[in-house]
Design an enzyme around this catalytic site. Structure first.
Site, PDB file in Angstrom:
ATOM      1  N   LYS A  33      71.118  95.658  75.924  1.00 51.90           N
ATOM      2  CA  LYS A  33      69.802  94.130  76.437  1.00 51.90           C
ATOM      3  C   LYS A  33      70.109  93.708  75.184  1.00 51.90           C
ATOM      4  O   LYS A  33      69.560  93.814  73.692  1.00 51.90           O
ATOM      5  CB  LYS A  33      68.608  95.436  76.527  1.00 51.90           C
ATOM      6  N   GLU A  70      68.514 102.096  64.443  1.00 54.91           N
ATOM      7  CA  GLU A  70      68.350 101.561  63.088  1.00 54.91           C
ATOM      8  C   GLU A  70      67.268 100.814  63.319  1.00 54.91           C
ATOM      9  O   GLU A  70      66.948  99.756  64.243  1.00 54.91           O
ATOM     10  CB  GLU A  70      69.772 101.269  62.836  1.00 54.91           C
ATOM     11  N   CYS A  72      67.801  93.870  57.323  1.00 57.39           N
ATOM     12  CA  CYS A  72      67.298  95.646  57.328  1.00 57.39           C
ATOM     13  C   CYS A  72      67.223  95.550  56.102  1.00 57.39           C
ATOM     14  O   CYS A  72      66.106  96.753  55.369  1.00 57.39           O
ATOM     15  CB  CYS A  72      67.446  95.791  58.486  1.00 57.39           C
ATOM     16  N   GLU A  88      57.732  95.879  55.690  1.00 57.95           N
ATOM     17  CA  GLU A  88      58.443  94.494  55.916  1.00 57.95           C
ATOM     18  C   GLU A  88      58.042  93.019  56.602  1.00 57.95           C
ATOM     19  O   GLU A  88      58.295  93.213  57.577  1.00 57.95           O
ATOM     20  CB  GLU A  88      59.500  95.112  57.060  1.00 57.95           C
TER      21      GLU A  88
HETATM   22  P1  ADP Z   1      60.720  91.927  66.446  1.00 58.14           P
HETATM   23  O1  ADP Z   1      59.511  92.205  66.728  1.00 58.14           O
HETATM   24  O2  ADP Z   1      61.384  91.216  65.012  1.00 58.14           O
HETATM   25  O3  ADP Z   1      61.825  90.738  67.478  1.00 58.14           O
HETATM   26  P2  ADP Z   1      61.752  94.067  68.513  1.00 58.14           P
HETATM   27  O4  ADP Z   1      61.976  95.383  67.308  1.00 58.14           O
HETATM   28  O5  ADP Z   1      60.257  93.582  69.074  1.00 58.14           O
HETATM   29  O6  ADP Z   1      61.829  92.943  67.093  1.00 58.14           O
HETATM   30  O7  ADP Z   1      63.287  93.733  69.095  1.00 58.14           O
HETATM   31  C1  ADP Z   1      64.413  94.522  69.228  1.00 58.14           C
HETATM   32  C2  ADP Z   1      64.888  94.673  70.320  1.00 58.14           C
HETATM   33  O8  ADP Z   1      63.994  94.805  71.032  1.00 58.14           O
HETATM   34  C3  ADP Z   1      65.067  92.957  71.115  1.00 58.14           C
HETATM   35  O9  ADP Z   1      65.752  93.300  71.991  1.00 58.14           O
HETATM   36  C4  ADP Z   1      63.318  93.097  72.044  1.00 58.14           C
HETATM   37  O10 ADP Z   1      63.559  92.741  73.183  1.00 58.14           O
HETATM   38  C5  ADP Z   1      63.941  94.606  71.916  1.00 58.14           C
HETATM   39  N1  ADP Z   1      61.918  95.438  72.615  1.00 58.14           N
HETATM   40  C6  ADP Z   1      60.956  94.719  71.765  1.00 58.14           C
HETATM   41  N2  ADP Z   1      59.717  95.922  72.165  1.00 58.14           N
HETATM   42  C7  ADP Z   1      60.517  96.468  72.923  1.00 58.14           C
HETATM   43  C8  ADP Z   1      59.870  98.378  73.932  1.00 58.14           C
HETATM   44  N3  ADP Z   1      58.640  98.038  74.026  1.00 58.14           N
HETATM   45  N4  ADP Z   1      61.216  98.516  75.049  1.00 58.14           N
HETATM   46  C9  ADP Z   1      62.175  98.656  74.252  1.00 58.14           C
HETATM   47  N5  ADP Z   1      62.954  96.999  73.638  1.00 58.14           N
HETATM   48  C10 ADP Z   1      61.922  96.421  73.345  1.00 58.14           C
END
Ligand code: ADP
Length: 498
Positions: A191, A267, A301, A401
């Site tokens: 994903k 990570e 990161c 961060e």
């Molecule tokens: P950012 O806030 O910097 O976009 P995220 O950690 O939210 O970083 O996003 C990293 C990945 O996690 C993306 O692929 C995003 O779609 C996915 N993501 C965000 N929220 C969720 C969630 N609740 N469950 C699973 N995947 C998620």
């Protein structure tokens, strides 16, 4: 401006095939809902492509395809040598399309083309080649504990793996996830981040071309919360989730995983201390501080976002740092001369600006930057390279961060003091020490609570060297032989010999 003109783009054909589809069971399909979303060029705000918006229904289909491929497909029967060969072929295919990948990455993420071309793409290729070699070297053991029994262990794949990746290194993060999982014989659902889905989709096309069996690699683009990402982490037939992203999201994923107690590796974020002693090569350390925070617009990161300077060198160092930071060429990443591009999205740009405001409110001194550039760049999501001095370790800009080009400069008087301050943070992904005194260097390397410590260098990576976090930066180690642990499980077999 030496921006590559549209007609010259190696990725033009791929982009013109929009809307892009999902890869499920070896076929490119629309989302069940028929919905799509737009991915934007962060340098201009323009739409680059439309992409299928996968959701729970598509994740269900993809997990089914991955399960079927794992249990019944040719993948299971394939020799490890053949699996390795497929990984080598995929690496070769990426290399043959290196320009195209570099352009896609820069257009979708905003990063300077020089970084896409010389860092992201070659390191992705290296990662696939490194794990191609591992496919034939995954072994069990025999353990002689009792003459009445014969015991051996089998190192088996975990099964169906869900991999959720962020937008800062879209292709490279896909490589870090896919390569070891495939080398170990798993099937997977990737994903990609909603901000940067394109290079993963192109990678999926090449994986089909080089002959990965259908259902082994599935790619579902879409959003995270209440959508594809969450559905994947909750799914009862997914055996493992590997995630890279924000710490808050990591915690949600961990909670979502409890339904079937799937394995989870995380990570997450960082707030790395970059520590410079007075006896260091100051010019090298200034360069290291610049790369440490401004590489990839600070969206890293392991960014060296807390710079600790020994008091006696503070003034000299800050003068040099300011000059270099202000000298960075900011612009459209497609310009060969650009050294710092836009942030990935408007949302990130705004988030960073709010941290800059918080720093000023808390009394830190703005040395340079602190604003959005105007002129041609005003339509993109740019933030000027920003340095704050006079930062105290309790301030928000020293603890949270920011994930942007914002450096917090602190000072220290002794090794003990800096070791304590360096560790006074929730994260523990990385850190760095600059000194000519090897005792001090090794002492701090052991005292810093982080998964990576650089000595007199910064941001050095290799597919063979483990990477991951202490504390709230997550757990599990990617890269190197340690990633094999993430994607395999051990079975003990006892045979009665009496
Ligand atoms: P950012 O806030 O910097 O976009 P995220 O950690 O939210 O970083 O996003 C990293 C990945 O996690 C993306 O692929 C995003 O779609 C996915 N993501 C965000 N929220 C969720 C969630 N609740 N469950 C699973 N995947 C998620």
């Amino acid at each position: 401006m030496a921006v590559v003109q549209e007609k010259e783009l190696a990725c033009k054909a791929f982009l013109s095939g929009s809307p892009k589809k999902l890869l499920i069971g070896g076929k490119w399909v629309d989302a069940e809902s028929g919905k799509t979303f737009e991915t934007l060029n962060p340098a201009t705000g323009e739409v680059l492509a439309k992409v299928a918006e996968g959701s729970k229904a598509d994740i269900d289909k993809a997990v089914k395809a991955a399960r079927d491929a794992f249990e019944n497909g040719p993948w299971r029967k394939m020799s490890s040598y053949e699996r390795g060969r497929l990984l080598y072929k995929l690496a070769d295919a990426i290399e043959a399309h290196a320009d195209e990948f570099a352009q896609l990455e820069t257009l979708d993420n905003g990063k300077p083309i020089r970084e896409s071309r010389y860092v992201d793409v070659p390191q992705a290729i290296e990662t696939f080649r490194y794990y191609a070699g591992w496919a034939t070297k995954i072994e069990g053991e025999t353990v002689n504990v009792n003459p009445d029994f014969f015991n051996y262990t089998l190192r088996e794949p975990v099964g169906v793996v869900g991999q959720i990746i962020p937008w800062n290194f879209p292709l490279l993060m896909a490589a870090w996830k896919l390569a070891p999982a495939l080398a170990c014989g798993n099937t997977l659902i990737l994903k990609p981040a909603e901000q940067t889905p394109l290079s993963a989709l192109r990678l999926g096309e090449l994986a089909c071309e080089v002959g990965f069996p259908e259902g082994v690699i599935n790619i579902v683009t879409g959003f995270g919360e209440n959508s594809a990402g969450e559905a994947l982490s909750r799914h009862m037939d997914v055996d493992k989730i590997a995630f890279t992203g924000e710490d808050k999201t990591g915690k949600k994923i961990l909670e979502a995983s409890t339904g079937n107690l799937k394995r989870v590796s995380l990570e997450l974020g960082g707030k790395a201390p970059n520590i410079v002693f007075a006896d260091a090569d100051i010019d090298a350390a200034v360069k290291g501080a610049i790369t440490g925070i401004f590489f990839n617009q600070g969206q890293v990161c392991c960014a060296g976002s807390r710079l600790f300077l020994e008091k006696s060198i503070q003034d000299e160092f800050l003068t040099k740092l300011k000059e270099k930071a202000e000298g960075l060429r900011q612009g459209n990443g497609m310009d060969e001369k650009t050294q710092i591009g836009p942030q990935v999205s408007k949302e990130q740009q705004e988030r960073i600006m709010s941290y800059i405001e918080a720093g000023q409110k808390e009394g830190a001194k703005l040395v340079c930057g602190g604003e959005r550039p105007g002129g041609d760049l005003a339509k993109g999501y740019f933030v000027k390279p920003t340095v704050f001095s006079g930062v105290n370790n309790n301030m928000k800009i020293a603890q949270e961060e920011i994930f942007g080009p914002v450096l917090s400069v602190l000072n220290f008087g002794s090794v003990e003091e800096v070791a304590e301050q360096a560790n006074k943070v929730a994260f523990g992904l990385s850190g760095a020490v600059w000194t000519k005194d090897i005792k001090k260097a090794h002492k701090l390397a052991s005292q810093i609570k982080a998964g990576t410590v650089w000595v007199n260098c910064y941001n050095v990576f290799n597919a063979a060297i483990p990477f991951g976090g202490y504390k709230q930066s997550g757990y599990g180690r990617e890269l190197g032989k340690h990633a094999i642990e993430l994607y395999t499980q051990i079975k003990s077999v006892w045979v009665d010999m009496s």
